[in-house]
Structure formats: structure tokens, C-alpha cells
Scaffold this active site. Structure first.
Site, PDB file in Angstrom:
ATOM      1  N   ASN A 124     -21.007  -4.534   3.271  1.00 24.85           N
ATOM      2  CA  ASN A 124     -21.561  -3.239   3.671  1.00 24.85           C
ATOM      3  C   ASN A 124     -22.838  -2.961   2.871  1.00 24.85           C
ATOM      4  O   ASN A 124     -23.240  -3.772   2.021  1.00 24.85           O
ATOM      5  CB  ASN A 124     -20.509  -2.130   3.538  1.00 24.85           C
ATOM      6  CG  ASN A 124     -20.079  -1.900   2.102  1.00 24.85           C
ATOM      7  OD1 ASN A 124     -20.849  -2.122   1.161  1.00 24.85           O
ATOM      8  ND2 ASN A 124     -18.854  -1.445   1.914  1.00 24.85           N
ATOM      9  N   LEU A 147     -22.801  -1.033   8.697  1.00 25.13           N
ATOM     10  CA  LEU A 147     -23.540   0.177   8.318  1.00 25.13           C
ATOM     11  C   LEU A 147     -22.789   1.445   8.725  1.00 25.13           C
ATOM     12  O   LEU A 147     -23.409   2.460   9.053  1.00 25.13           O
ATOM     13  CB  LEU A 147     -24.920   0.154   9.006  1.00 25.13           C
ATOM     14  CG  LEU A 147     -25.766  -1.099   8.765  1.00 25.13           C
ATOM     15  CD1 LEU A 147     -26.945  -1.157   9.732  1.00 25.13           C
ATOM     16  CD2 LEU A 147     -26.266  -1.120   7.324  1.00 25.13           C
ATOM     17  N   ASP A 160       0.845  -1.204   0.000  1.00 20.50           N
ATOM     18  CA  ASP A 160       0.000   0.000   0.000  1.00 20.50           C
ATOM     19  C   ASP A 160       0.878   1.251   0.000  1.00 20.50           C
ATOM     20  O   ASP A 160       1.695   1.442   0.922  1.00 20.50           O
ATOM     21  CB  ASP A 160      -0.888   0.036   1.249  1.00 20.50           C
ATOM     22  CG  ASP A 160      -2.074  -0.918   1.179  1.00 20.50           C
ATOM     23  OD1 ASP A 160      -2.230  -1.617   0.155  1.00 20.50           O
ATOM     24  OD2 ASP A 160      -2.853  -0.945   2.152  1.00 20.50           O
ATOM     25  N   ASP A 216     -11.772  -4.748   7.144  1.00 23.97           N
ATOM     26  CA  ASP A 216     -11.007  -6.007   7.211  1.00 23.97           C
ATOM     27  C   ASP A 216     -10.808  -6.428   8.661  1.00 23.97           C
ATOM     28  O   ASP A 216     -10.842  -7.620   8.997  1.00 23.97           O
ATOM     29  CB  ASP A 216      -9.636  -5.839   6.535  1.00 23.97           C
ATOM     30  CG  ASP A 216      -9.767  -5.463   5.069  1.00 23.97           C
ATOM     31  OD1 ASP A 216     -10.763  -5.879   4.436  1.00 23.97           O
ATOM     32  OD2 ASP A 216      -8.892  -4.745   4.557  1.00 23.97           O
TER      33      ASP A 216
HETATM   34  O1  RIB Z   1      -9.363  -2.842   2.678  1.00 19.37           O
HETATM   35  C1  RIB Z   1      -8.184  -2.077   2.595  1.00 19.37           C
HETATM   36  C2  RIB Z   1      -7.273  -2.610   1.532  1.00 19.37           C
HETATM   37  O2  RIB Z   1      -7.884  -2.465   0.264  1.00 19.37           O
HETATM   38  C3  RIB Z   1      -5.960  -1.903   1.420  1.00 19.37           C
HETATM   39  O3  RIB Z   1      -4.992  -2.436   2.278  1.00 19.37           O
HETATM   40  C4  RIB Z   1      -5.620  -2.018  -0.052  1.00 19.37           C
HETATM   41  O4  RIB Z   1      -4.521  -2.806  -0.326  1.00 19.37           O
HETATM   42  C5  RIB Z   1      -6.883  -2.570  -0.712  1.00 19.37           C
HETATM   43  O5  RIB Z   1      -6.769  -3.899  -1.014  1.00 19.37           O
END
Ligand code: RIB
Length: 301
Positions: free
Chosen positions: A180, A215, A12, A246
Site C-alpha cells: 500500500n 490505494l 484473531d 490479503d
Molecule cells: O491482514 C489481517 C490480519 O492481520 C489479521 O487476520 C491479523 O491476524 C493480522 O495478522
């Protein structure tokens, strides 16, 4: 019970900006930070930090070895991640604005180089009753779902990022959907936006599955054929919302895999994702279970 996350691993590149760049505009960023990320990697790290026996499968290029190190530090087993010589790792260009919101451009790279042979070898290492957690950032998703379902694994789908590919997947094989409101609207092909109604419609559409609908500031809903649980969100000052979803997914599934009541899994997921929002970056923002249990969070009334 083992938990396999078969999913993306990204590098990222996070740019801190005042506002998201507009069409035709060039802006300067205040900083650039490089984090480990990818929805798959983030969810594996959240699962492991929450205490699940976590295995990650996927693919990276030679440039992504530090992603493996960070997963291993968190306790994730990484032997099933292929390191490919001929492609670079997936990456994400992330703008993080003054409100902590983000927008993301993905480059698939090695995440799109999963082979059926790899899928078969990975699934053969798991047993009926083990869990498999999937998102939508790798190729061969339908094949993975079919093989995992045949094996008797519990299939968890987080259909993110949502695109037209999701409707081509064997969605009736899914045991848990974590999604979501926008993803729910798209899966149901509806303009309905009320969370309660979306949750009911998802239960009708997928009667064999558990639905966990997030939500945002309105919290989240757990729904199955017989009951609903409503979980409030925690109000925190947002620094970076990347990986909050995540974190929620990883913590919820870790709780369920450990045999916790759904109420407790939802509560821990909400707490963990609120903490993740207060920190920069994707995977590095995910807290360990002890911290989640001890953190004092104000509840929205
Ligand atoms: O959900 C976040 C992630 O979405 C980030 O880390 C990025 O890599 C994308 O996959």
C-alpha cells in the site's frame, strides 16, 4: 503451477467497539468473536478460494488446530505447517470500530519459531517457476527469500506489517511487490504520497519486479518496466476491513499463476477485496471465485 504461502497463522480476537481505545481509557466492547486469521493464512485461503493450487507453510501451537481445519476446508494443503508443543499459536487483538476500520496488536507466538531446517525442507518440495508468497509476520524471512530465489521460484512480497526488518531483506530477489501507499513511502524512504509517483519510483528502484500498489478508495496500480494498469476500487458499505488487503493479494497472485492477463487479475482482486470488506472477520470474509464473478458491484466513477 504450485503456489506456496510461507506465512503467519493467527487466532484473531475481534472486539466490536464504538471507537478505538485511547491512551489511559478503558472501554467496553459490544462483542467478541474469534476468527482464523494471520496475513499468511488469509492469503492462502484467498489463493485457494480463487482457484490456485495452494500450499501453506508455517507454525502453530496445539491451540491452533482449528486454523488447519479452516484452511483445509478452503482447499489449502497444510502438511507443511508445524504443530509445536512448546509455544502457543500467534494471535491478534483486533478492534473493529463503527466505520468498519480496525487496529491490531499482534502476538507472534509460533509464527516466530520457524527454523532453517523447516525452510530447507519446505523449499525442496517446490520447483523453478512455482510461486512463493510472503508477508512480514514470521521469522527467517530473509533466509526463505534467499532459498526460494536460489530454487528459481517467483518471489512475491507483501511487506506488511511494515517495520525496519523489511529494509534488511534481499529485496532485489523479489519478482512481485504487493503493497500500500504507506509501505511504498517507507520502502522508498520518501515523503511523496501520490500513488502514480510512488509506482514510478518503485519501478525505478526495483527494475526487475512487478509493482502492485493499492490505494484504498482510489483503487490500485499495476506497474512494470513497460506498462501501467489502473484498477478502480468498488464502493461498498464497510463492515470490517480486516483481510481486505490479503484477499486482494491472494486473488491477484492466483490470477497471475493461472496465466490470466494482469488486467483480469487486478479486476478480480478488486472485486474480491470489496466483498471481503462487507463481512465480519478475517479469513471467513474471503469469497470464493464463483461469487466474485457473479457479484454485482457498483464502480466508483
Ligand atoms: O491482514 C489481517 C490480519 O492481520 C489479521 O487476520 C491479523 O491476524 C493480522 O495478522
Amino acid at each position: 503451477m504450485k503456489v506456496l504461502c510461507f506465512g503467519s497463522l493467527n487466532i484473531d480476537y475481534t472486539y466490536k467497539v464504538e471507537h478505538f481505545v485511547q491512551k489511559g481509557e478503558t472501554i467496553s466492547s459490544q462483542s467478541l468473536q474469534v476468527f482464523s486469521g494471520g496475513k499468511g493464512l488469509n492469503q492462502s485461503i484467498a489463493l485457494a478460494k480463487a482457484g490456485a493450487d495452494t500450499y501453506h507453510a508455517g507454525a502453530i501451537g496445539m491451540d491452533g488446530r482449528f486454523l488447519l481445519e479452516q484452511m483445509e476446508e478452503a482447499g489449502v494443503h497444510t502438511e507443511m505447517v508445524s504443530v509445536l508443543a512448546e509455544v502457543r499459536s500467534g494471535n491478534a487483538i483486533i478492534q473493529n470500530d463503527r466505520d468498519g476500520d480496525n487496529c491490531i496488536i499482534l502476538y507472534g507466538g509460533a509464527n516466530q519459531a520457524i527454523t532453517r531446517k523447516q525452510v530447507e525442507e519446505v523449499i525442496a518440495r517446490f520447483d523453478a517457476g512455482d510461486y512463493i508468497v510472503l508477508q512480514n509476520e514470521i521469522n527467517e524471512l530473509a533466509y526463505i527469500m534467499e532459498k526460494a530465489h536460489e530454487r528459481g521460484m517467483k518471489v512475491i512480497l507483501n511487506p506488511s506489517p511494515m517495520d525496519e526488518k523489511i529494509s534488511t531483506l534481499p529485496l532485489n530477489d523479489v519478482d512481485y511487490f504487493l503493497l500500500n501507499e504507506v509501505e511504498a513511502e517507507q520502502i522508498l524512504n520518501t515523503e511523496e504520497t501520490a500513488g502514480e509517483v510512488l509506482a514510478d519510483r518503485l519501478v525505478e528502484r526495483f527494475p526487475g519486479a512487478v509493482i502492485v500498489l493499492t490505494l484504498g478508495s482510489k483503487g490500485s496500480i499495476y506497474a512494470d518496466g513497460s506498462r501501467k494498469i489502473r484498477q478502480q476500487a468498488y464502493r461498498v458499505k464497510a463492515v470490517d476491513t480486516t483481510a481486505a488487503g490479503d484477499t486482494f493479494t491472494g486473488y491477484f497472485i492466483a490470477g497471475i499463476a493461472a496465466g490470466e492477463p494482469a488486467e483480469r487479475a487486478m479486476e478480480m482482486a478488486a472485486r474480491a477485496s470489496a466483498i471481503a470488506v462487507t463481512r465480519a472477520g478475517a479469513a471467513p470474509s474471503i469469497p470464493y471465485r464463483k461469487e466474485v464473478e457473479e457479484y454485482q458491484l457498483p464502480q466508483i466513477s
